[in-house]
Design a protein around this motif. Structure first.
Motif, PDB file in Angstrom:
ATOM      1  N   MET A  46       0.921  -1.179   0.006  1.00  0.00           N
ATOM      2  CA  MET A  46      -0.085   0.051   0.083  1.00  0.00           C
ATOM      3  C   MET A  46       1.009   1.246   0.012  1.00  0.00           C
ATOM      4  O   MET A  46       0.353   2.270  -0.062  1.00  0.00           O
ATOM      5  CB  MET A  46      -0.806  -0.105   1.049  1.00  0.00           C
ATOM      6  CG  MET A  46      -2.085  -1.027   1.065  1.00  0.00           C
ATOM      7  SD  MET A  46      -3.201  -1.157   2.400  1.00  0.00           S
ATOM      8  CE  MET A  46      -4.064   0.629   2.237  1.00  0.00           C
ATOM      9  N   ASP A  47       2.251   1.235   0.379  1.00  0.00           N
ATOM     10  CA  ASP A  47       2.984   2.253   0.274  1.00  0.00           C
ATOM     11  C   ASP A  47       3.312   2.460  -1.247  1.00  0.00           C
ATOM     12  O   ASP A  47       4.095   3.799  -1.492  1.00  0.00           O
ATOM     13  CB  ASP A  47       4.276   2.071   1.123  1.00  0.00           C
ATOM     14  CG  ASP A  47       3.959   1.985   2.498  1.00  0.00           C
ATOM     15  OD1 ASP A  47       2.826   2.566   2.934  1.00  0.00           O
ATOM     16  OD2 ASP A  47       4.678   1.395   3.113  1.00  0.00           O
ATOM     17  N   LEU A  92       9.693  -5.247  -8.023  1.00  0.00           N
ATOM     18  CA  LEU A  92      11.095  -5.161  -7.576  1.00  0.00           C
ATOM     19  C   LEU A  92      12.113  -4.240  -8.182  1.00  0.00           C
ATOM     20  O   LEU A  92      12.715  -3.498  -7.439  1.00  0.00           O
ATOM     21  CB  LEU A  92      11.641  -6.495  -7.907  1.00  0.00           C
ATOM     22  CG  LEU A  92      11.178  -7.870  -7.114  1.00  0.00           C
ATOM     23  CD1 LEU A  92      11.689  -9.099  -7.826  1.00  0.00           C
ATOM     24  CD2 LEU A  92      11.246  -7.609  -5.560  1.00  0.00           C
ATOM     25  N   LEU A  93      11.931  -3.805  -9.219  1.00  0.00           N
ATOM     26  CA  LEU A  93      12.644  -2.712 -10.202  1.00  0.00           C
ATOM     27  C   LEU A  93      11.841  -1.295  -9.478  1.00  0.00           C
ATOM     28  O   LEU A  93      12.811  -0.381  -9.665  1.00  0.00           O
ATOM     29  CB  LEU A  93      12.512  -2.891 -11.577  1.00  0.00           C
ATOM     30  CG  LEU A  93      13.178  -3.943 -11.987  1.00  0.00           C
ATOM     31  CD1 LEU A  93      12.917  -4.081 -13.522  1.00  0.00           C
ATOM     32  CD2 LEU A  93      14.758  -4.109 -11.527  1.00  0.00           C
ATOM     33  N   ARG A 121      10.270  -7.954  -1.575  1.00  0.00           N
ATOM     34  CA  ARG A 121       9.966  -8.993  -2.334  1.00  0.00           C
ATOM     35  C   ARG A 121       8.235  -9.155  -1.799  1.00  0.00           C
ATOM     36  O   ARG A 121       7.418  -9.525  -2.715  1.00  0.00           O
ATOM     37  CB  ARG A 121      10.616 -10.249  -1.795  1.00  0.00           C
ATOM     38  CG  ARG A 121      11.924 -10.184  -2.601  1.00  0.00           C
ATOM     39  CD  ARG A 121      12.586 -11.312  -1.943  1.00  0.00           C
ATOM     40  NE  ARG A 121      13.877 -11.664  -2.648  1.00  0.00           N
ATOM     41  CZ  ARG A 121      15.032 -12.576  -2.079  1.00  0.00           C
ATOM     42  NH1 ARG A 121      14.773 -13.256  -0.943  1.00  0.00           N
ATOM     43  NH2 ARG A 121      16.024 -12.775  -2.844  1.00  0.00           N
ATOM     44  N   ARG A 122       7.930  -9.365  -0.521  1.00  0.00           N
ATOM     45  CA  ARG A 122       6.677  -9.679  -0.127  1.00  0.00           C
ATOM     46  C   ARG A 122       5.719  -8.565  -0.563  1.00  0.00           C
ATOM     47  O   ARG A 122       4.618  -8.737  -0.973  1.00  0.00           O
ATOM     48  CB  ARG A 122       6.554  -9.820   1.445  1.00  0.00           C
ATOM     49  CG  ARG A 122       5.264 -10.182   1.918  1.00  0.00           C
ATOM     50  CD  ARG A 122       5.219 -10.055   3.506  1.00  0.00           C
ATOM     51  NE  ARG A 122       4.065 -10.648   3.850  1.00  0.00           N
ATOM     52  CZ  ARG A 122       3.749 -11.724   4.703  1.00  0.00           C
ATOM     53  NH1 ARG A 122       4.744 -12.565   4.495  1.00  0.00           N
ATOM     54  NH2 ARG A 122       2.543 -11.945   4.986  1.00  0.00           N
ATOM     55  N   ALA A 123       6.168  -7.288  -0.493  1.00  0.00           N
ATOM     56  CA  ALA A 123       5.312  -6.177  -1.079  1.00  0.00           C
ATOM     57  C   ALA A 123       4.980  -6.364  -2.290  1.00  0.00           C
ATOM     58  O   ALA A 123       3.769  -6.036  -2.853  1.00  0.00           O
ATOM     59  CB  ALA A 123       6.075  -4.845  -0.578  1.00  0.00           C
ATOM     60  N   ILE A 149       7.907 -16.946  -0.177  1.00  0.00           N
ATOM     61  CA  ILE A 149       8.477 -15.912  -0.813  1.00  0.00           C
ATOM     62  C   ILE A 149       9.385 -15.106   0.106  1.00  0.00           C
ATOM     63  O   ILE A 149      10.567 -14.888  -0.332  1.00  0.00           O
ATOM     64  CB  ILE A 149       7.768 -14.911  -1.759  1.00  0.00           C
ATOM     65  CG1 ILE A 149       6.828 -15.757  -2.912  1.00  0.00           C
ATOM     66  CG2 ILE A 149       8.340 -13.733  -2.337  1.00  0.00           C
ATOM     67  CD1 ILE A 149       5.832 -15.016  -3.610  1.00  0.00           C
ATOM     68  N   ALA A 150       8.740 -14.830   1.143  1.00  0.00           N
ATOM     69  CA  ALA A 150       9.860 -13.760   2.125  1.00  0.00           C
ATOM     70  C   ALA A 150      10.979 -14.730   2.496  1.00  0.00           C
ATOM     71  O   ALA A 150      11.893 -14.257   2.626  1.00  0.00           O
ATOM     72  CB  ALA A 150       8.709 -13.784   3.089  1.00  0.00           C
TER      73      ALA A 150
END
Length: 266
Positions: free
Chosen positions: A140-141, A173-174, A179-181, A239-240
């Motif tokens: 959400m950020d 990611l880029l 990762r989780r976000a 994933i985390a």
């Protein structure tokens, strides 16, 4: 269509839709080697609704809280705007290229395998070396401008084998998401994107769905829903802990096996 095929394809859809491995690629390859051909690939698209509902069920509490907070919370409003602008590029290009995608790209299993392999190496490189230092620990950020960039990455998934979740995760990611976000943003972006794809494909191909297709569609839908619920609940923790490298190798292995099988069996 035999019911066992509907169960298998529904399972594949639910298993792969929210992982960066290309659910469409897996379904098209499975259909090719099983000798299954749905009119205008409607089955492969329509059972995605089951996976969509899985996200709604798993995230229902959070989605409901966001809906209640939308009028008063600027953070929630900004996130909704981010999802909307991320959705727009794929919506526009998907509608414009719908016929070409379904009639040409979906009919090329060699292309699917090539995109699985290429996407695997891209995911491996971004996850290990190319992603910048994370700036956003919460989906959400992610601000609207960066969300729009993620939306353009999502357009790459209009080519079967690329993976919608894979393209959006790489974009996230880029753009500086952790990762989780990045994965969670991809999950939530699936709601408008896949709902729109489902609705548009149903509108275009409604007359191609026959009465005999209803039962296999229903079975595939339920199987996709049940499998996707489990995947969405477990994926973020996996994933985390392990990152995206396992999924990158999964893509490379499946694409390579597919190319070998196509060379041997056609």
């Amino acid at each position: 269509m035999p019911i066992w095929q509907a169960i298998l394809l529904g399972f594949l859809e639910g298993l792969t839709e929210f992982l960066p491995v290309s659910s469409t690629g897996h379904l098209l390859l499975a259909g090719h080697f099983l000798g299954f051909e749905s009119p205008a690939k409607t089955f492969e698209v329509q059972i995605q609704l089951g996976a969509i509902l899985a996200v709604v069920v798993v995230y229902f509490g959070r989605l409901w809280q966001m809906l209640l907070a939308l009028p008063s919370d600027p953070w929630v409003r900004r996130f909704v705007i981010s999802l909307f602008v991320a959705f727009l590029p794929a919506a526009v290009f998907g509608a414009l290229l719908h016929g070409f995608i379904k009639d040409v790209l979906f009919e090329n299993p060699v292309l699917v395998c090539a995109m699985l392999i290429a996407g695997g190496f891209v995911l491996l490189a971004v996850d290990r070396w190319l992603a910048p230092t994370p700036r956003f620990a919460d989906a959400m950020d992610i601000p609207p401008a960066r969300a729009l960039a993620i939306g353009f990455f999502q357009c790459l998934a209009l080519m079967p084998g690329v993976s919608r979740s894979g393209a959006t995760i790489v974009g996230g990611l880029l753009m500086g998401a952790e990762r989780r976000a990045a994965a969670e943003f991809s999950f939530l972006l699936a709601l408008p994107t896949m709902s729109g794809a489902f609705a548009y494909d149903l509108y275009v191909n409604w007359n191609k769905i026959e009465q005999t297709d209803v039962l296999p569609l229903g079975v595939g839908f339920v199987m996709a829903f049940l499998t996707a619920v489990v995947v969405v609940k477990l994926a973020l923790a996996f994933i985390a802990r392990h990152g995206f490298t396992p999924f990158a190798w999964w893509r490379i292995v499946v694409g390579s096996i597919g190319l070998a099988a196509l060379t041997i069996y056609g």
